[in-house]
Design an enzyme around this catalytic site. Sequence first.
Site, PDB file in Angstrom:
ATOM      1  N   SER A 118       0.810  -1.224   0.000  1.00  0.00           N
ATOM      2  CA  SER A 118       0.000   0.000   0.000  1.00  0.00           C
ATOM      3  C   SER A 118       0.838   1.266   0.000  1.00  0.00           C
ATOM      4  O   SER A 118       0.403   2.290  -0.509  1.00  0.00           O
ATOM      5  CB  SER A 118      -0.941   0.007   1.205  1.00  0.00           C
ATOM      6  OG  SER A 118      -0.193  -0.006   2.403  1.00  0.00           O
ATOM      7  N   ASP A 174      -0.557   5.438  12.204  1.00  0.00           N
ATOM      8  CA  ASP A 174      -0.430   3.993  12.380  1.00  0.00           C
ATOM      9  C   ASP A 174       1.017   3.517  12.240  1.00  0.00           C
ATOM     10  O   ASP A 174       1.283   2.329  12.226  1.00  0.00           O
ATOM     11  CB  ASP A 174      -1.346   3.246  11.396  1.00  0.00           C
ATOM     12  CG  ASP A 174      -0.995   3.536   9.945  1.00  0.00           C
ATOM     13  OD1 ASP A 174       0.041   4.182   9.681  1.00  0.00           O
ATOM     14  OD2 ASP A 174      -1.760   3.109   9.064  1.00  0.00           O
ATOM     15  N   HIS A 204       1.563   4.041   7.232  1.00  0.00           N
ATOM     16  CA  HIS A 204       1.158   4.797   6.047  1.00  0.00           C
ATOM     17  C   HIS A 204       1.514   6.264   6.239  1.00  0.00           C
ATOM     18  O   HIS A 204       0.766   7.003   6.880  1.00  0.00           O
ATOM     19  CB  HIS A 204      -0.340   4.653   5.817  1.00  0.00           C
ATOM     20  CG  HIS A 204      -0.777   3.248   5.554  1.00  0.00           C
ATOM     21  ND1 HIS A 204      -1.394   2.470   6.498  1.00  0.00           N
ATOM     22  CD2 HIS A 204      -0.656   2.458   4.451  1.00  0.00           C
ATOM     23  CE1 HIS A 204      -1.664   1.270   5.991  1.00  0.00           C
ATOM     24  NE2 HIS A 204      -1.225   1.235   4.759  1.00  0.00           N
TER      25      HIS A 204
END
Lengths: 217, 217, 217, 217, 217, 217, 217, 217
Positions: free
Chosen positions: F15, F191, F194
């Site tokens: 991601s 987090d 990211h």
Amino acid sequence: MQLEKNQKLLFIGDSVTDCEREKPEGEGLFQALGNGYVSIVNAFLQANYPELGIRVVNKGISGNKVRELKERWQEDVIDQSPDWLTIMIGINDVWRQFDTPFIPDHHVDMEEYKNTLNELVSEAKAVTGTIVLMTPYYIEANPNDQMRATMDKYGRAVKQIADKHHTIFIDTQAAFNKLLENLYPAAIAWDRVHPNETGHTVLAKAFLNEIGFDWKK
Amino acid sequence: MQLEKNQKLLFIGDSVTDCEREKPEGEGLFQALGNGYVSIVNAFLQANYPELGIRVVNKGISGNKVRELKERWQEDVIDQSPDWLTIMIGINDVWRQFDTPFIPDHHVDMEEYKNTLNELVSEAKAVTGTIVLMTPYYIEANPNDQMRATMDKYGRAVKQIADKHHTIFIDTQAAFNKLLENLYPAAIAWDRVHPNETGHTVLAKAFLNEIGFDWKK
Amino acid sequence: MQLEKNQKLLFIGDSVTDCEREKPEGEGLFQALGNGYVSIVNAFLQANYPELGIRVVNKGISGNKVRELKERWQEDVIDQSPDWLTIMIGINDVWRQFDTPFIPDHHVDMEEYKNTLNELVSEAKAVTGTIVLMTPYYIEANPNDQMRATMDKYGRAVKQIADKHHTIFIDTQAAFNKLLENLYPAAIAWDRVHPNETGHTVLAKAFLNEIGFDWKK
Amino acid sequence: MQLEKNQKLLFIGDSVTDCEREKPEGEGLFQALGNGYVSIVNAFLQANYPELGIRVVNKGISGNKVRELKERWQEDVIDQSPDWLTIMIGINDVWRQFDTPFIPDHHVDMEEYKNTLNELVSEAKAVTGTIVLMTPYYIEANPNDQMRATMDKYGRAVKQIADKHHTIFIDTQAAFNKLLENLYPAAIAWDRVHPNETGHTVLAKAFLNEIGFDWKK
Amino acid sequence: MQLEKNQKLLFIGDSVTDCEREKPEGEGLFQALGNGYVSIVNAFLQANYPELGIRVVNKGISGNKVRELKERWQEDVIDQSPDWLTIMIGINDVWRQFDTPFIPDHHVDMEEYKNTLNELVSEAKAVTGTIVLMTPYYIEANPNDQMRATMDKYGRAVKQIADKHHTIFIDTQAAFNKLLENLYPAAIAWDRVHPNETGHTVLAKAFLNEIGFDWKK
Amino acid sequence: MQLEKNQKLLFIGDSVTDCEREKPEGEGLFQALGNGYVSIVNAFLQANYPELGIRVVNKGISGNKVRELKERWQEDVIDQSPDWLTIMIGINDVWRQFDTPFIPDHHVDMEEYKNTLNELVSEAKAVTGTIVLMTPYYIEANPNDQMRATMDKYGRAVKQIADKHHTIFIDTQAAFNKLLENLYPAAIAWDRVHPNETGHTVLAKAFLNEIGFDWKK
Amino acid sequence: MQLEKNQKLLFIGDSVTDCEREKPEGEGLFQALGNGYVSIVNAFLQANYPELGIRVVNKGISGNKVRELKERWQEDVIDQSPDWLTIMIGINDVWRQFDTPFIPDHHVDMEEYKNTLNELVSEAKAVTGTIVLMTPYYIEANPNDQMRATMDKYGRAVKQIADKHHTIFIDTQAAFNKLLENLYPAAIAWDRVHPNETGHTVLAKAFLNEIGFDWKK
Amino acid sequence: MQLEKNQKLLFIGDSVTDCEREKPEGEGLFQALGNGYVSIVNAFLQANYPELGIRVVNKGISGNKVRELKERWQEDVIDQSPDWLTIMIGINDVWRQFDTPFIPDHHVDMEEYKNTLNELVSEAKAVTGTIVLMTPYYIEANPNDQMRATMDKYGRAVKQIADKHHTIFIDTQAAFNKLLENLYPAAIAWDRVHPNETGHTVLAKAFLNEIGFDWKK
């Protein structure tokens, strides 16, 4: 061609004029003029006479009757001081008498229609160069149809007011009648009121032809 | 009252039957029957004859002509083995001839209409108890209107097929004509085809009265 | 048939009346009357008595108790001067006592209910022709069920007010009870309150039968 | 506490189990376990016994009856080889008999229910450590209510199967009955089936208490 | 169990309290209490002590710091006159110092925090029965982590205010620390602040255990 | 500057690489490269070296572990025959061990990680000019934090593979560590994984500096 | 006027032709022809020559280059057997060379363009009555602009193919050039490619004038 | 590097500055700075100089001309008392003269532009430390293009004002011109105004290089 350099041409009316134009200002970038006859008129004016720099403004609002025009006349017409003013109103004034016959509050009878329209034209004349009155219409070929017959009466009232005030007059019903010789109403508008692009083109042509537009320019 | 205990009553047709029913199965909880005449028929059957336990199924699909019914006849009618089968088809078969006159592929002419409908009824008779044929209609009072006149012809074809196969026959055009003596078409359907709840009630009443429904029960 | 030519019939109540009607005006085109019993009543009035031209108005608002009706009585009832006024209120007054028992602010006890409803009817009588009082209901067959028993008490209060003011009275609980002899409540309403179309048909029938409606006309 | 280190605990059932869990895999980050009793059980297992590392999987699917469980038993249970398997099914098997009484295809009668459930448990026993059978329930206090009485019968069938296969047995109806001594059903579930968080907590407590969960740990 | 019959228990705080509760009123039907620890507390109170009829109200608002609580203290606390008041605030007061360190306007330093919280408790004492002060927390096992260390300082300030006003005190950080012996923070909250259901269960347990809740009742 | 005229530079990863790039093709108009470090690298290559005409392709997919890269290696890397290949994988391989510790199927242990990555690099070497291996990272300053420590181990495995295959090696953890001397992790990523644009800029800088990018050009 | 009774006129091209037409069939009710020049052409054909019954079909697809036309030529042109076929393609073939210069796969060079277009025209000639070739264009007044100059070259290739196959030829660039004497490109199209309604009117006029359309009819 | 510890740097302008920043406050978490050059500047300031703690604020609003800046100058600039103020305005002042040439109300001519900008800078000087004036630009390589030529004139006016007030001056047009030696405008912005990330990087680099930013730090 009667429009002159840098003139401002304002259209006012109901949903047929509105056609999802931008609000509150009905001019500018990105389909601000909506997708009806006003936009077609503008596109042809720009395409054929870009040197004239005509400014087209759309002030139609869906559902309007002459009664609602009166409420916003000062702000949307007088304060705009257009060089040309085009009015097409009356369809809803008549339609409500037929589609919601038991709600009389929503009807505008002939007397109110005629008096109000006359009043609006009188007020506008004081501040506007040229006025164009377009009749309401009903895309129905049978002149004995009740609603068509009533619409014709309202159209004749527009003609009388146009004559009285020496405005330009456009008989939109006549324009549609010609088309109805070859096409059934449903091919132009399922509801006989909100036309597809063919029907809007009929309206735009009626306007442009009336003001001496040169198509081959 | 002709319906009997625990019978299954299946309606098939176009958008007037469909009315946003659930798909693929047109029965069950939460407006699965749509919001048109099928749902009204079901509601009155449940309200007045709950002890009969009639199961109503809606297999209408918007835009269908008799040609599309033929394609799905096995799956949506024969395989369902209903005790009662009600068919109302033909509006789009005619309408496309008038609203998109230059696309002949979308038209279903009288011959194809009549032959196909006859064939479908023949096939259904083998597996179904009772068949009800409802005419297509056009909510227009003037019998000389081109599309109304054509629709009347298609309606007469339905009558001939009903007579030939001894099915129940319902003249929906006649039912609307009675209402049109007092209401202008636009009060029932702006497009003269998709009725409001008043119009759907006319259709439901025509059906229920035909099968001996007792309203006061 | 007690309704007369060109009368205005106004319904007021809670979500059972509301049914997604248009707001603020609950009348006009396009399902403005919602999809509940008010719309069914209107459809049958138009279908069977189009010549009477009855104007139906829906002023139901979801979640309303008699307390909220009081707040909007002047604007939504008195100012509307209807010829007929139909009131169905009380379900939420009772329901909140059972589904949110620990929030007493949301409960309307019998005394407040009775006094307020009496007051509203008194005020309305001065300006309205005919008043119809419909009881609240609970779609539960067991009369000893706590909530059903409470609802019955509120229904009896409605009866007393109707008697006192000589209004028309409709016992909707009795209408549902008859249906419950053959159907389990969940077949009409999972929550025993918001009915499917069958349940709304029961309410519409109760109203229409009470005012002498001729179904076979 | 009967659950042991690193065991996999799989729940299967209908919408009460499903509760918007993620699909196809009912485990992982971000409310993948849904928002019902399965998620509460998991939260308390993690909060009180993090050292055990219990893996909870949710395989509930809304609308399922025992018939649909059978179709997906191989993929959703056998192939998952859980250490613990918890089954709660039957609400829809009964409910459809009451809310859509005229569509027999949607009903699962006692014989089919019992045989199918027995078959599923037999198959699972071969691959699973411990099986927990939870009864279906109906949040209705009156044992003579038709649907409650039927649900009780299905619950007794679950008890018989549990006895036969020596599985753990949980009487969810009994758990709700205790709560109904103080709360009316509508305070837990408007439709008497899909509980709010209080009702899901009742289910989670019933499960956790049965397996020796220590709340004060 | 310290809560008594018909008491009103109000929670106020930030996003951990809010959890998508309904606004403006944080009580009533349909997850109005949100999906966090407040809802879990309510569910267990209803499930284990339905006879007490405890009314739980959620007044958390996402993003709030003690500064924003002060602005709405009159309306959301004093005017509500709860029997019990539970306050958990301070996470954002600290977090903004670490995640947007260069925007000092968004920081609430220790002095402002302590003075404001003290002031709010003082005001509330005059109108409220019992006050519960819960510390802010940070789901991080390392006490030397900068933000954890700061949060601990704010937590100690809460302890001092609780001591001074003799309120109930709950050390939420201690509750999470115990869980962190077995779980890495990311298993409870990716951002170490907004917990999953396991984390909210930890908070609910801390509260319920503190007030003498009987889990086995 | 090591990139040469008209070379194709392909990035693959999870991601952090994906960042909402367009799929299936991760190149072209309108943010097709996503909004992360790949897009920043591309923007600076275009802005400083437009004459080189470097073609950047993004093949990141959210949630990927080295296991998923293997499944799509042929299609997304080998078939693309890039001149440069940049791989950053491993964050999810580690993260799942910490955020869903009880679902071992989702974990990729060191052995599988190392073997798979080694295999992928071997395969790619046969068709690709230059390979760049970027370590996974965790935006946490404390090297004794469990997850950080594990991530460091995976990073060292990347270093070994880079050494073995003589690829370019970029230590992204070291790049973040430098920033963490002044900023708390939450200022870069709530987090810790990211990153915001500052964090993506750190990654882009690490890459560009490694290949000899001239910032002042 | 060269179009004859009941002829079918098919337009194929890229986004300028597409303009949100319906798919897969680009004809029928409700703006199925999109909102670009194809729709304007159709509206004027219907408005001025309803008796001819011309059937207009739109097969434009956004983003197409001549390469994509080739892939769908059999299905979208040959199988349709139109009486008239109008082709306008090439804008994207050129544009991609300028807006994504580093992705050569997306470019169609002159040789491929010319060969493919020639091939398509050859195939179509066998089944179609009349072919109209419209040049691609770029709404930029400066003939020395790089992209304009390239587009002019592609336009000349169209001319050569038209000459070779004796098709009708329309120079859309010339049509726009005339307008650009008075309007700056941004007044027609911000991106110099997708025109507003004025620009589409220019295209429609160019087509209609070429086929002898009588505007005053 | 001219920025000093804890300074506040405010950017104001039109859509190129705005880029979907959060409103009303253009700073904080989650892309509050938008996705244009302001966000890139911030990311590099944080990445290279985290120890300085620069606070970046974005006050751009799409569509603004210098006229609209004047209306909000007090609130959005003066009241913010930034240490650094960066202004880039004028693109829309010019663009409207070219894309809507017939609506003169939307044009800002040179005199109004120069006077207003001068006035705004004068007011800001009283409260702000350092002012940076960035020219408007047009991504068009041809200096004789009408709109580019006009934009250049407005750019020169910015230069004069910068000289007069001794502000920092950045020639953004020059920055783009350098890129246009290798890239066609459409590769940066289809509309020659709203750049892709490459174009925004050009703007960010121009700013950072001007203030002595060290890229290799």
